[in-house]
Design an enzyme around this catalytic site. Structure first.
Site, PDB file in Angstrom:
ATOM      1  CG  ASP A 117      -2.715  -8.239   0.690  1.00  7.09           C
ATOM      2  OD1 ASP A 117      -1.929  -8.446   1.605  1.00  7.09           O
ATOM      3  OD2 ASP A 117      -3.813  -7.652   0.849  1.00  7.09           O
ATOM      4  CG  HIS A 134      -6.595  -5.537   2.123  1.00  5.80           C
ATOM      5  ND1 HIS A 134      -5.935  -6.434   2.942  1.00  5.80           N
ATOM      6  CD2 HIS A 134      -7.836  -5.387   2.647  1.00  5.80           C
ATOM      7  CE1 HIS A 134      -6.744  -6.793   3.942  1.00  5.80           C
ATOM      8  NE2 HIS A 134      -7.903  -6.184   3.780  1.00  5.80           N
ATOM      9  CG  ASP A 139      -4.694  -9.967   3.341  1.00  3.26           C
ATOM     10  OD1 ASP A 139      -4.284  -8.869   3.789  1.00  3.26           O
ATOM     11  OD2 ASP A 139      -4.492 -10.346   2.165  1.00  3.26           O
ATOM     12  CG  HIS A 155      -1.969  -1.014   1.247  1.00  2.00           C
ATOM     13  ND1 HIS A 155      -2.790  -1.294   0.179  1.00  2.00           N
ATOM     14  CD2 HIS A 155      -2.330  -1.886   2.228  1.00  2.00           C
ATOM     15  CE1 HIS A 155      -3.610  -2.275   0.495  1.00  2.00           C
ATOM     16  NE2 HIS A 155      -3.362  -2.659   1.726  1.00  2.00           N
TER      17      HIS A 155
HETATM   18  C1  LIG Z   1      -9.491   1.970  11.068  1.00  2.00           C
HETATM   19  C2  LIG Z   1     -10.148   2.406   9.822  1.00  2.00           C
HETATM   20  N1  LIG Z   1     -11.145   3.294   9.812  1.00  2.00           N
HETATM   21  N2  LIG Z   1     -11.503   3.464   8.536  1.00  2.00           N
HETATM   22  C3  LIG Z   1     -12.579   4.367   8.102  1.00  2.00           C
HETATM   23  C4  LIG Z   1     -10.725   2.653   7.744  1.00  2.00           C
HETATM   24  C5  LIG Z   1     -10.793   2.513   6.247  1.00  2.00           C
HETATM   25  C6  LIG Z   1      -9.847   1.983   8.547  1.00  2.00           C
HETATM   26  N3  LIG Z   1      -8.855   1.105   8.152  1.00  2.00           N
HETATM   27  N4  LIG Z   1      -9.144  -0.065   7.800  1.00  2.00           N
HETATM   28  C7  LIG Z   1      -8.191  -0.966   7.312  1.00  2.00           C
HETATM   29  C8  LIG Z   1      -6.817  -0.692   7.267  1.00  2.00           C
HETATM   30  C9  LIG Z   1      -5.940  -1.632   6.720  1.00  2.00           C
HETATM   31  C10 LIG Z   1      -6.445  -2.852   6.220  1.00  2.00           C
HETATM   32  C11 LIG Z   1      -5.607  -3.906   5.613  1.00  2.00           C
HETATM   33  C12 LIG Z   1      -4.348  -3.754   5.227  1.00  2.00           C
HETATM   34  C13 LIG Z   1      -3.680  -4.883   4.540  1.00  2.00           C
HETATM   35  O1  LIG Z   1      -3.626  -5.995   4.961  1.00  2.00           O
HETATM   36  N5  LIG Z   1      -3.200  -4.696   3.342  1.00  2.00           N
HETATM   37  O2  LIG Z   1      -2.685  -5.706   2.636  1.00  2.00           O
HETATM   38  C14 LIG Z   1      -7.802  -3.102   6.294  1.00  2.00           C
HETATM   39  C15 LIG Z   1      -8.663  -2.178   6.820  1.00  2.00           C
HETATM   40 ZN   LIG Z   2      -4.004  -7.154   2.873  1.00  2.00          ZN
END
Ligand SMILES: Cc1nn(C)c(C)c1/N=N/c1ccc(/C=C/C(=O)NO)cc1
Ligand SMILES: [Zn+2]
Length: 368
Positions: free
Chosen positions: A179, A181, A267, A142
């Site tokens: 991944d 995401h 994931d 990311h």
């Molecule tokens: C807290 C929060 N609050 N909000 C509104 C949001 C959008 C938040 N983050 N969520 C997330 C942040 C990171 C991941 C995964 C990363 C990964 O594994 N990448 O490969 C998933 C959800």
């Molecule tokens: Zn991920």
């Protein structure tokens, strides 16, 4: 088949604090809890590679810190300087989005991850090993030139690709990001570069928010050299197998890269807390077979997998083991959870899943 393997204990020391996605707060009911990206999950994967005996079939590649010049091929001097500065603080800092905390010394660990991605790429391109797996931490896919994001500090796979292009004489590189995401970093970094094909298969609009849409296809000279496969929620092994057969394999065959790099996140697994897919070890074996075959056809087998996300301490180790077994062409252990996660349904290819994959498959025809 010689397969390289890289891990360093200090990757297990990357301090992500407690609860930064949901900071401990009695007033809203949040209790202290390890961050989902706590390094224990990757440490458990490494220990399974060792305890299963798979390690005896692998060639250990030494980790190496990235140089400033190597980091600067992707990241701005100002960003690196901020990470270095915050990493020197007793309480560390944050990669840039407020939910990616790191402790003191994080720059050293993240730079070792980025340099290790280069070390494994060099080992593969030089022929020291046929292919390789670098179990690095923290993840990188990311991260953007001027900021970290989603637990990522330095974009390991982009730094490795830039190095291969600049120093190793590699002309055409394919980056496959499985991944769950979106691989937004490589997509952005190589958006205008047709010498790097970026393919990301991910859960539709899971993270980053509203990122990785199917119509994001690269810009300028790089148009058509980014393919997003935004899978609907609930995709299991059947949907991922179809995506591998209909998009990933054909895209790599059409592009014919000299080197394949994989942003290998686990994931999509059926027990992951940060997504809603249903993939089992069978799905990761299918994905690995696809990139091994593609690398064999056009890249002399040159294939490097770099660890990204994956947050189930129970299942990620088995998904990683299955992937490295397939990479090395050896089998030491079955997945003991498969009867459970494979028997819960969701593994047939559904019409709406096929329809999405078929939309992405149409883009393969535009690759040269
Ligand atoms: C807290 C929060 N609050 N909000 C509104 C949001 C959008 C938040 N983050 N969520 C997330 C942040 C990171 C991941 C995964 C990363 C990964 O594994 N990448 O490969 C998933 C959800
Ligand atoms: Zn991920």
């Amino acid at each position: 088949m010689t397969t390289g393997y890289l891990w360093d204990e200090i990757f297990g020391w990357h301090d992500t604090g407690t609860g930064s996605l949901f900071p401990a707060d009695p007033d809203v009911g949040h209790q202290p809890l390890n961050h989902v990206a706590h390094p224990d999950t990757k440490r458990r994967m490494h220990e399974l590679v060792c305890v299963s005996g798979l390690i005896d079939h692998l060639t250990r590649i030494a980790p190496r810190p990235a140089t400033q010049e190597q980091l600067r091929r992707v990241h701005t001097a100002e960003y690196i300087e901020r990470i270095v500065r915050e990493s020197a603080q007793p309480k560390g800092g944050d990669a840039g989005d407020g939910i990616s905390p790191f402790g003191k010394g994080a720059h050293r660990i993240a730079a070792l991850g980025a340099g290790s991605a280069i070390a494994m790429t060099e080992a593969v391109v030089s022929g020291a090993v046929d292919n390789g797996y670098a179990l690095v931490n923290p993840a990188g896919h990311h991260a953007l030139p001027e900021t970290g994001l989603g637990f990522c500090i330095y974009n390991n796979v982009a730094i490795a690709a830039k190095h291969a292009r600049a120093e190793l004489g590699v002309e055409r590189i394919a980056i496959v990001d499985w991944d769950v995401h979106h691989g937004n970093g490589a997509q952005a970094i190589f958006a205008e570069d047709p010498s790097v094909l970026t393919v990301s298969i991910h859960q539709d609009r899971c993270f980053p928010p509203d990122s990785g849409l199917i119509d994001e296809r690269g810009t300028g000279p790089g148009e058509h050299y980014n393919i997003n496969i935004p899978m609907p929620v609930g995709c299991g092994d059947g949907a991922y197998q179809y995506a591998a057969e209909a998009v990933i394999g054909p895209a790599l065959h059409a592009y014919a890269p000299d080197l394949v790099l994989v942003a290998s996140g686990f994931d999509p697994n059926a027990m992951d807390p940060l997504a809603r897919q249903l993939v089992t070890t069978r799905g990761f074996v299918t994905l690995t077979r696809t990139v091994v075959e593609a690398a064999r056809r056009s890249a002399g087998g040159r294939l490097v997998l770099l660890q990204e996300g994956g947050y189930s301490p129970i299942y990620v180790p088995f998904c990683g083991l299955a992937t490295i077994q397939e990479l090395a062409g050896v089998h030491v252990l079955d997945d003991p959870l498969l009867p459970v996660v494979g028997g819960m349904g969701g593994h047939d290819l559904e019409p709406h899943q096929k329809a999405l994959v078929d939309r992405a498959a149409a883009f393969v025809a535009d690759l040269r």
